[in-house]
Design a protein around this motif. Structure first.
Motif, PDB file in Angstrom:
ATOM      1  N   LYS A  88       0.877  -1.109   0.056  1.00  0.00           N
ATOM      2  CA  LYS A  88       0.218   0.179  -0.054  1.00  0.00           C
ATOM      3  C   LYS A  88       0.999   1.369   0.041  1.00  0.00           C
ATOM      4  O   LYS A  88       0.430   2.223  -0.773  1.00  0.00           O
ATOM      5  CB  LYS A  88      -0.977  -0.029   1.262  1.00  0.00           C
ATOM      6  CG  LYS A  88      -2.006   1.054   1.305  1.00  0.00           C
ATOM      7  CD  LYS A  88      -2.847   0.907   2.596  1.00  0.00           C
ATOM      8  CE  LYS A  88      -3.802   1.952   2.502  1.00  0.00           C
ATOM      9  NZ  LYS A  88      -4.829   2.020   3.788  1.00  0.00           N
ATOM     10  N   TYR A  89       2.106   1.241   0.916  1.00  0.00           N
ATOM     11  CA  TYR A  89       2.749   2.143   0.979  1.00  0.00           C
ATOM     12  C   TYR A  89       4.103   2.278   0.195  1.00  0.00           C
ATOM     13  O   TYR A  89       5.148   3.051   0.490  1.00  0.00           O
ATOM     14  CB  TYR A  89       3.090   2.614   2.481  1.00  0.00           C
ATOM     15  CG  TYR A  89       1.751   2.921   3.090  1.00  0.00           C
ATOM     16  CD1 TYR A  89       0.902   4.178   2.849  1.00  0.00           C
ATOM     17  CD2 TYR A  89       1.119   2.072   3.924  1.00  0.00           C
ATOM     18  CE1 TYR A  89      -0.096   4.343   3.625  1.00  0.00           C
ATOM     19  CE2 TYR A  89      -0.196   2.270   4.728  1.00  0.00           C
ATOM     20  CZ  TYR A  89      -0.733   3.416   4.467  1.00  0.00           C
ATOM     21  OH  TYR A  89      -2.146   3.749   5.213  1.00  0.00           O
ATOM     22  N   ALA A  90       4.115   1.446  -0.737  1.00  0.00           N
ATOM     23  CA  ALA A  90       5.636   1.125  -1.312  1.00  0.00           C
ATOM     24  C   ALA A  90       6.013   2.513  -2.056  1.00  0.00           C
ATOM     25  O   ALA A  90       7.281   2.579  -2.136  1.00  0.00           O
ATOM     26  CB  ALA A  90       5.369   0.030  -2.365  1.00  0.00           C
ATOM     27  N   VAL A  91       5.011   3.319  -2.412  1.00  0.00           N
ATOM     28  CA  VAL A  91       5.404   4.523  -3.387  1.00  0.00           C
ATOM     29  C   VAL A  91       5.502   5.718  -2.638  1.00  0.00           C
ATOM     30  O   VAL A  91       5.656   6.920  -2.898  1.00  0.00           O
ATOM     31  CB  VAL A  91       4.654   4.530  -4.487  1.00  0.00           C
ATOM     32  CG1 VAL A  91       4.868   3.417  -5.464  1.00  0.00           C
ATOM     33  CG2 VAL A  91       3.222   4.857  -4.098  1.00  0.00           C
ATOM     34  N   GLU A  92       5.363   5.567  -1.201  1.00  0.00           N
ATOM     35  CA  GLU A  92       5.274   6.864  -0.080  1.00  0.00           C
ATOM     36  C   GLU A  92       6.247   7.505  -0.476  1.00  0.00           C
ATOM     37  O   GLU A  92       6.279   8.762  -0.653  1.00  0.00           O
ATOM     38  CB  GLU A  92       5.076   6.145   1.168  1.00  0.00           C
ATOM     39  CG  GLU A  92       5.073   7.468   2.193  1.00  0.00           C
ATOM     40  CD  GLU A  92       4.739   6.882   3.546  1.00  0.00           C
ATOM     41  OE1 GLU A  92       4.770   7.815   4.289  1.00  0.00           O
ATOM     42  OE2 GLU A  92       4.785   5.602   3.792  1.00  0.00           O
ATOM     43  N   SER A  93       7.642   7.084  -0.264  1.00  0.00           N
ATOM     44  CA  SER A  93       8.871   7.918  -0.468  1.00  0.00           C
ATOM     45  C   SER A  93       8.874   8.631  -1.796  1.00  0.00           C
ATOM     46  O   SER A  93       9.234   9.617  -1.843  1.00  0.00           O
ATOM     47  CB  SER A  93      10.084   6.998  -0.310  1.00  0.00           C
ATOM     48  OG  SER A  93      11.410   7.910  -0.478  1.00  0.00           O
ATOM     49  N   PHE A  94       8.524   7.970  -2.998  1.00  0.00           N
ATOM     50  CA  PHE A  94       8.676   8.555  -4.262  1.00  0.00           C
ATOM     51  C   PHE A  94       7.583   9.459  -4.303  1.00  0.00           C
ATOM     52  O   PHE A  94       7.847  10.652  -5.006  1.00  0.00           O
ATOM     53  CB  PHE A  94       8.234   7.413  -5.302  1.00  0.00           C
ATOM     54  CG  PHE A  94       8.419   7.688  -6.855  1.00  0.00           C
ATOM     55  CD1 PHE A  94       9.881   7.927  -7.433  1.00  0.00           C
ATOM     56  CD2 PHE A  94       7.441   8.103  -7.462  1.00  0.00           C
ATOM     57  CE1 PHE A  94       9.694   8.569  -8.586  1.00  0.00           C
ATOM     58  CE2 PHE A  94       7.407   8.586  -8.871  1.00  0.00           C
ATOM     59  CZ  PHE A  94       8.793   8.706  -9.313  1.00  0.00           C
ATOM     60  N   SER A  95       6.391   9.275  -3.766  1.00  0.00           N
ATOM     61  CA  SER A  95       5.277  10.350  -3.684  1.00  0.00           C
ATOM     62  C   SER A  95       5.446  11.634  -3.112  1.00  0.00           C
ATOM     63  O   SER A  95       5.536  12.535  -3.646  1.00  0.00           O
ATOM     64  CB  SER A  95       4.098   9.630  -3.253  1.00  0.00           C
ATOM     65  OG  SER A  95       3.710   8.880  -4.034  1.00  0.00           O
ATOM     66  N   THR A  96       6.372  11.419  -1.874  1.00  0.00           N
ATOM     67  CA  THR A  96       6.839  12.659  -1.057  1.00  0.00           C
ATOM     68  C   THR A  96       7.764  13.571  -2.050  1.00  0.00           C
ATOM     69  O   THR A  96       7.828  14.724  -2.024  1.00  0.00           O
ATOM     70  CB  THR A  96       7.454  12.170   0.067  1.00  0.00           C
ATOM     71  OG1 THR A  96       6.769  11.327   0.822  1.00  0.00           O
ATOM     72  CG2 THR A  96       7.884  13.449   0.976  1.00  0.00           C
ATOM     73  N   GLN A  97       8.754  12.751  -2.569  1.00  0.00           N
ATOM     74  CA  GLN A  97       9.843  13.376  -3.534  1.00  0.00           C
ATOM     75  C   GLN A  97       9.024  14.224  -4.749  1.00  0.00           C
ATOM     76  O   GLN A  97       9.608  15.167  -5.391  1.00  0.00           O
ATOM     77  CB  GLN A  97      10.719  12.541  -4.104  1.00  0.00           C
ATOM     78  CG  GLN A  97      11.477  11.861  -2.904  1.00  0.00           C
ATOM     79  CD  GLN A  97      12.390  12.806  -2.236  1.00  0.00           C
ATOM     80  OE1 GLN A  97      12.911  13.784  -2.660  1.00  0.00           O
ATOM     81  NE2 GLN A  97      12.498  12.506  -0.715  1.00  0.00           N
ATOM     82  N   LEU A  98       7.964  13.706  -5.042  1.00  0.00           N
ATOM     83  CA  LEU A  98       7.334  14.562  -6.384  1.00  0.00           C
ATOM     84  C   LEU A  98       6.465  15.759  -5.830  1.00  0.00           C
ATOM     85  O   LEU A  98       6.293  16.593  -6.674  1.00  0.00           O
ATOM     86  CB  LEU A  98       6.145  13.478  -6.745  1.00  0.00           C
ATOM     87  CG  LEU A  98       6.434  12.331  -7.897  1.00  0.00           C
ATOM     88  CD1 LEU A  98       5.357  11.263  -8.003  1.00  0.00           C
ATOM     89  CD2 LEU A  98       7.202  12.923  -8.932  1.00  0.00           C
ATOM     90  N   LEU A  99       6.222  15.977  -4.758  1.00  0.00           N
ATOM     91  CA  LEU A  99       5.462  17.045  -4.243  1.00  0.00           C
ATOM     92  C   LEU A  99       6.396  18.467  -4.486  1.00  0.00           C
ATOM     93  O   LEU A  99       5.493  19.340  -5.096  1.00  0.00           O
ATOM     94  CB  LEU A  99       5.456  16.858  -2.787  1.00  0.00           C
ATOM     95  CG  LEU A  99       4.540  16.011  -2.269  1.00  0.00           C
ATOM     96  CD1 LEU A  99       4.197  15.878  -0.720  1.00  0.00           C
ATOM     97  CD2 LEU A  99       3.020  15.765  -2.854  1.00  0.00           C
ATOM     98  N   PRO A 100       7.647  18.521  -4.282  1.00  0.00           N
ATOM     99  CA  PRO A 100       8.160  19.761  -4.768  1.00  0.00           C
ATOM    100  C   PRO A 100       8.259  20.116  -6.153  1.00  0.00           C
ATOM    101  O   PRO A 100       7.917  21.390  -6.789  1.00  0.00           O
ATOM    102  CB  PRO A 100       9.822  19.314  -4.287  1.00  0.00           C
ATOM    103  CG  PRO A 100       9.938  18.438  -3.142  1.00  0.00           C
ATOM    104  CD  PRO A 100       8.553  17.710  -3.698  1.00  0.00           C
TER     105      PRO A 100
END
Length: 199
Positions: A88-100
């Motif tokens: 469920k949260y495998a892309v959590e880190s990647f998603s966080t980096q997409l925010l900027p």
């Protein structure tokens, strides 16, 4: 010749009884190898005590099995929950980096009366952030140069064109491909050379 009458040995049994009547005894071996007579009541008491100990041991083993089974069930449930959360949260880190990157795009759009040069600078900055993110997570471009040999594992031929050179070479890249570490997540769309048709 006068016969000598043997002495008769009087029986020790009381009148009207036979040998052993009135006694219930069981023979048990002793350390000396001889047998001793154990009363039936003592034997029954010994067997009951042995049975009681066996039942107690069996109950203890059953309780231990129940505890082990419950612990195994708990471990299995925790593992299933951890796997579900990992998916469920495998892309959590990647998603966080997409925010900027999203912030940068929105900032560019909020600039009023921005010149073309300012828009280009904003887009360039956003692309730089995106490339840094790709590099961090092991995403690499598949961008073959002209004349590079066609690789069916990394390239997808959209069409072919006649060429004076060898067949099976990349003539043009229509869309870049991408790899995640060693796995192709999107092949590059390319135009491939083919021999010229004979006149």
């Amino acid at each position: 010749m006068q016969e000598i009458e043997r002495d008769k040995v009087p029986s020790a049994e009381p009148p009207g009884t036979s040998a052993g009547e009135g006694l219930t005894e069981v023979s048990e071996p002793t350390l000396s190898g001889r047998s001793e007579q154990v009363p039936e009541a003592d034997l029954i008491a010994s067997l009951e005590e042995t049975l009681k100990k066996a039942e107690q041991a069996a109950q203890e083993h059953y309780d231990a099995w129940l505890r082990a089974k419950a612990e195994a069930d708990n471990i299995r449930k925790r593992a299933e929950a951890e796997i579900a959360n990992a998916h469920k949260y495998a892309v959590e880190s990647f998603s966080t980096q997409l925010l900027p990157i999203k912030d940068s795009l929105e900032t560019t759009l909020t600039v009023e009366n921005a010149s073309l040069e300012q828009l280009r600078e904003g887009v360039a900055l956003t692309l730089k952030l995106l490339n840094q993110l790709f590099e961090k997570f092991g995403i690499r471009e598949i961008n073959p140069g002209q004349g590079e040999k066609f690789d069916p594992y990394r390239h997808h031929a959209m069409t072919t064109v006649e060429s004076d050179g060898p067949a099976g070479l990349v003539m043009q890249v229509m869309q870049k491909g991408y790899m995640l570490h060693d796995r192709v997540i999107r092949p590059a769309l390319v135009v491939v050379s083919k021999p010229k048709a004979e006149a």
